[in-house]
Design an enzyme around this catalytic site. Structure first.
Site, PDB file in Angstrom:
ATOM      1  N   LYS A  50     -12.655  -5.248   2.190  1.00 16.51           N
ATOM      2  CA  LYS A  50     -11.847  -6.791   2.039  1.00 16.51           C
ATOM      3  C   LYS A  50     -12.366  -7.941   3.026  1.00 16.51           C
ATOM      4  O   LYS A  50     -12.795  -8.941   2.497  1.00 16.51           O
ATOM      5  CB  LYS A  50     -10.389  -6.790   2.478  1.00 16.51           C
ATOM      6  N   GLN A  94      -2.527  -3.795   6.220  1.00 12.39           N
ATOM      7  CA  GLN A  94      -2.959  -2.640   5.350  1.00 12.39           C
ATOM      8  C   GLN A  94      -1.845  -1.544   5.571  1.00 12.39           C
ATOM      9  O   GLN A  94      -1.368  -1.196   6.373  1.00 12.39           O
ATOM     10  CB  GLN A  94      -4.386  -2.181   5.854  1.00 12.39           C
ATOM     11  N   ASP A 117      -0.379 -10.137  -0.740  1.00 14.32           N
ATOM     12  CA  ASP A 117      -0.390  -8.933  -1.387  1.00 14.32           C
ATOM     13  C   ASP A 117       0.777  -8.963  -2.460  1.00 14.32           C
ATOM     14  O   ASP A 117       0.949  -8.132  -3.327  1.00 14.32           O
ATOM     15  CB  ASP A 117      -0.054  -7.878  -0.356  1.00 14.32           C
TER      16      ASP A 117
HETATM   17  N1  GUN Z   1      -3.129   0.110   0.765  1.00 14.05           N
HETATM   18  C1  GUN Z   1      -4.051   0.591  -0.460  1.00 14.05           C
HETATM   19  N2  GUN Z   1      -3.901  -0.549  -1.088  1.00 14.05           N
HETATM   20  C2  GUN Z   1      -3.195  -1.608  -0.805  1.00 14.05           C
HETATM   21  C3  GUN Z   1      -3.143  -2.803  -0.979  1.00 14.05           C
HETATM   22  O1  GUN Z   1      -3.283  -3.360  -2.171  1.00 14.05           O
HETATM   23  N3  GUN Z   1      -2.470  -3.680  -0.095  1.00 14.05           N
HETATM   24  C4  GUN Z   1      -2.084  -3.209   1.047  1.00 14.05           C
HETATM   25  N4  GUN Z   1      -1.580  -4.180   2.027  1.00 14.05           N
HETATM   26  N5  GUN Z   1      -2.511  -2.011   1.528  1.00 14.05           N
HETATM   27  C5  GUN Z   1      -2.918  -1.052   0.670  1.00 14.05           C
END
Ligand code: GUN
Length: 295
Positions: A50, A94, A117
């Site tokens: 990311k 996350q 998100d």
């Molecule tokens: N953990 C796995 N995929 C995601 C996601 O798309 N967003 C977040 N915040 N955590 C994750």
């Protein structure tokens, strides 16, 4: 007949190119803040990617790495500081968080205007009411790939297999927004195979390896496989590999188009997160949203 492979990796690369172009046309630099708690190796890989792609698309990245035993108040305080930080446009915590932390509470602390998100109650409410807002990333990526394969989705029968708050439910809303006739099916659905056979578009998001069989598909269906399951390799003892929720190889003979795993929906999630960061920056700072981000 062999199905067209829907190349999510290539689509995501092209989308990141469009995002970089959009970013370079903005009057300021969008910033994404990522908060990661603990040492989960998979989460660290996701976050590393990311951050890498945030920078590659010309945006600023801010990272907060917290110890696995951090207390909830400390985490909440950091989220609130990011909410109040004028230079921050998007906040991503996350998931999953360590067990002692209340995930729902922490997510709800994120200001909805920075909820890249799309996981807060406000974002979910805006989606279900058809109001402008930040949409969840994986479901958005699923719609983009279906549109890439089929064009206009109006009137298509779309079966969503799975009802999670992260994927299934928001995907149903997003396909509805595309004028599909949407059915949400799940593990307790009666005659699940027959329901799937009615789908022009099948979105598989149940988290069960290779559960959807080739003969569950309508001939020529567009199959969007959201599953990412690590399973023992059938020929290499001690090794594992990734499979989706769809039995991919035999399905190539039935489907019209299908996303592979890996390389299908997966890469779309980060690309949509970056897209949301640009949208969040534009909405909050009163900039015009670049029109090369629509799909
Ligand atoms: N953990 C796995 N995929 C995601 C996601 O798309 N967003 C977040 N915040 N955590 C994750």
């Amino acid at each position: 007949m062999s199905a067209e492979k829907i190349d999510g990796k290539a689509y995501a690369t092209a989308l990141r190119g469009r995002i970089a172009e959009a970013v370079s046309s903005l009057p300021g630099q969008p910033t994404l803040a990522v908060v990661i708690v603990g040492d989960d190796p998979a989460s660290h890989v996701y976050v590393k990617n990311k951050i890498k792609f945030t920078k590659e698309t010309g945006m600023r990245s801010v990272e907060h790495k917290l110890a696995a035993d951090v207390d909830e108040e400390t985490l909440v305080k950091i989220v609130r500081e990011l909410n109040n930080d004028e230079s921050v446009d998007g906040i991503l915590v996350q998931l999953p968080l360590p067990k002692h932390l209340n995930e729902n509470r922490v997510i709800e602390e994120i200001h909805p205007d920075k909820d890249v998100d799309g996981l807060t109650e406000t974002s979910a409410g805006r989606l279900s009411l058809g109001k402008a807002g930040l949409r969840p990333c994986t479901p958005t990526g699923s719609v983009m790939l279906a549109k890439d394969a089929l064009g206009d989705l109006t009137g298509k029968n779309c079966v969503i297999l799975g009802r999670s708050i992260l994927v299934g439910k928001p995907a149903a809303m997003l396909f509805l927004e595309q004028n599909c006739t949407v059915t949400i099916a799940h593990s307790r659905t009666q005659n699940l195979d027959d329901v799937c056979r009615g789908a022009d578009i099948l979105v598989a998001a149940v988290g069960r390896p290779q559960m959807v069989k080739a003969d569950w598909l309508k001939k020529g269906a567009c199959v969007i496989d959201v599953g990412i399951n690590r399973v023992p390799h059938p020929e290499k003892p001690g090794k594992t590999y990734l499979v989706g929720d769809v039995d991919y190889k035999p399905s190539l003979e039935t489907a019209g188009s299908i996303t592979p795993v890996p390389g299908g929906v997966g890469p779309m999630t980060i690309a949509c997160l970056l897209r949301n960061t640009v949208i969040a920056a534009c909405m909050r700072r009163g900039w015009d949203t670049p029109d090369n981000l629509s799909f």
